[in-house]
Design an enzyme around this catalytic site. Sequence first.
Site, PDB file in Angstrom:
ATOM      1  N   SER A 129       0.830  -1.196   0.000  1.00 14.46           N
ATOM      2  CA  SER A 129       0.000   0.000   0.000  1.00 14.46           C
ATOM      3  C   SER A 129       0.874   1.260   0.000  1.00 14.46           C
ATOM      4  CB  SER A 129      -0.949  -0.047   1.211  1.00 14.46           C
ATOM      5  OG  SER A 129      -1.899   0.988   1.168  1.00 14.46           O
ATOM      6  N   ASP A 222      -9.226  -3.086  -6.016  1.00 10.97           N
ATOM      7  CA  ASP A 222      -8.557  -2.031  -5.266  1.00 10.97           C
ATOM      8  C   ASP A 222      -8.532  -0.745  -6.079  1.00 10.97           C
ATOM      9  OD1 ASP A 222      -6.948  -0.600  -3.532  1.00 10.97           O
ATOM     10  OD2 ASP A 222      -5.090  -1.573  -4.180  1.00 10.97           O
ATOM     11  N   HIS A 252      -7.918  -4.533  -1.658  1.00 14.05           N
ATOM     12  CA  HIS A 252      -6.714  -3.889  -1.144  1.00 14.05           C
ATOM     13  C   HIS A 252      -6.272  -4.521   0.177  1.00 14.05           C
ATOM     14  CE1 HIS A 252      -3.879  -0.525  -0.873  1.00 14.05           C
ATOM     15  NE2 HIS A 252      -4.145  -0.497   0.416  1.00 14.05           N
TER      16      HIS A 252
END
Length: 293
Positions: A129, A222, A252
Amino acid sequence: MCARTGSRSTSGPARRYTTSEVHDLVVDGPGGGLALRLYRPESSEAARPVVVFAHGGGFVFCDLDSHDEFCRSMAEAVGAVVVSVDYRLAPEHPAPAAHDDLYAALEWTAATVASYGGDPARIVLAGDSAGGNLAVTVAIATCDRGGPAVLGQALFDPVIDDDFDTESYRKYGVGYYNSAAAMRWYWEQYAPDGTDDPRLIPTRAESLGGLPSAVVATAELDPPCSSGDDYADRLAAAGVSVQHRRFDGLFHGFLTFPALSLSEPARQEVWKMVRALVDGPDLPVTGTSGFAS
C-alpha cells in the site's frame, strides 16, 4: 485498516514461524531515533538476501506490530533477512518524512546488515500500500543519488500516485473495502502542500530507466490497482525486468489477512516471485491470477 491507537495486527489465528531471531533496534534517523524490527530466518545460506520493508496504512496508520505476522511470513518463505521500518506518520510528519526515514533505513541496512547474516549486495526495497509508494520513491532516490545499491523492488498493492480518475477508481472506489474517499483523505494528510515531487509520486521522475528489477502485485478490486498495473507497464517499457501479477476478485491489502482463505495461496505465488528476484529473476512475467471465490 489499523487504528493509530490500539493498532491491531491483521494476523488472524496464531501461527508459528521458523524465524530464528527477531531484533528490535533503534538507529539514527533524520527525525531522531528510528525504530526497526529485524527478522533473521533459519537458513543454510551464509549470507541471506535482505528485504527493507515499509508497512502500509495510508501514510497515517499502522506500525511494526500491525505487520509483524506479514514480515515473519516473508522472512520464512523468501529466506531473507527482513528489516521492517517504523517510519514517521502523517499528519504530524508530512511528506517527505516517511520517504526520508526509509532512505535512512536503507543506508543503515547496507552498512550494517552483514553483521546479522544479510547480504548487502542483495537488498530489496519492499512495501504494501503506502509502503509500496515509499519503496519505489526510495529506489528512485538511491539510484539518482548514487546511494546504496538495490537489487529489486517488491510492491504489494502499491499506492503509486494520487490520480483518482483511473479505471479502478471509477469502478471500485466505493464498496470494496478501500475507498476513493479514504485515499483522498490519506493524501491530504501526507501531502498537504501538494504532490509535485518524485519523492511523493514516483512517476514524476524524469525516467524509470535504470531502476532495479521489480515484483508488482495488485488486486483487481482495489482503487489504486490501475496505477500499480500502469507502473509495472512503465517499468517494462523502460527496460526494467518486471514480474507482475494482478489478483482478480481480491481487494486492497488482502495479502496481510492470513485468515482469509485466498490469502495464503496468493502469498505463496508472491513469495515465489520475490525469491526469483533475489536469486536471479527469470524472464519478465506479467498476467493475472483469478482468486475470486
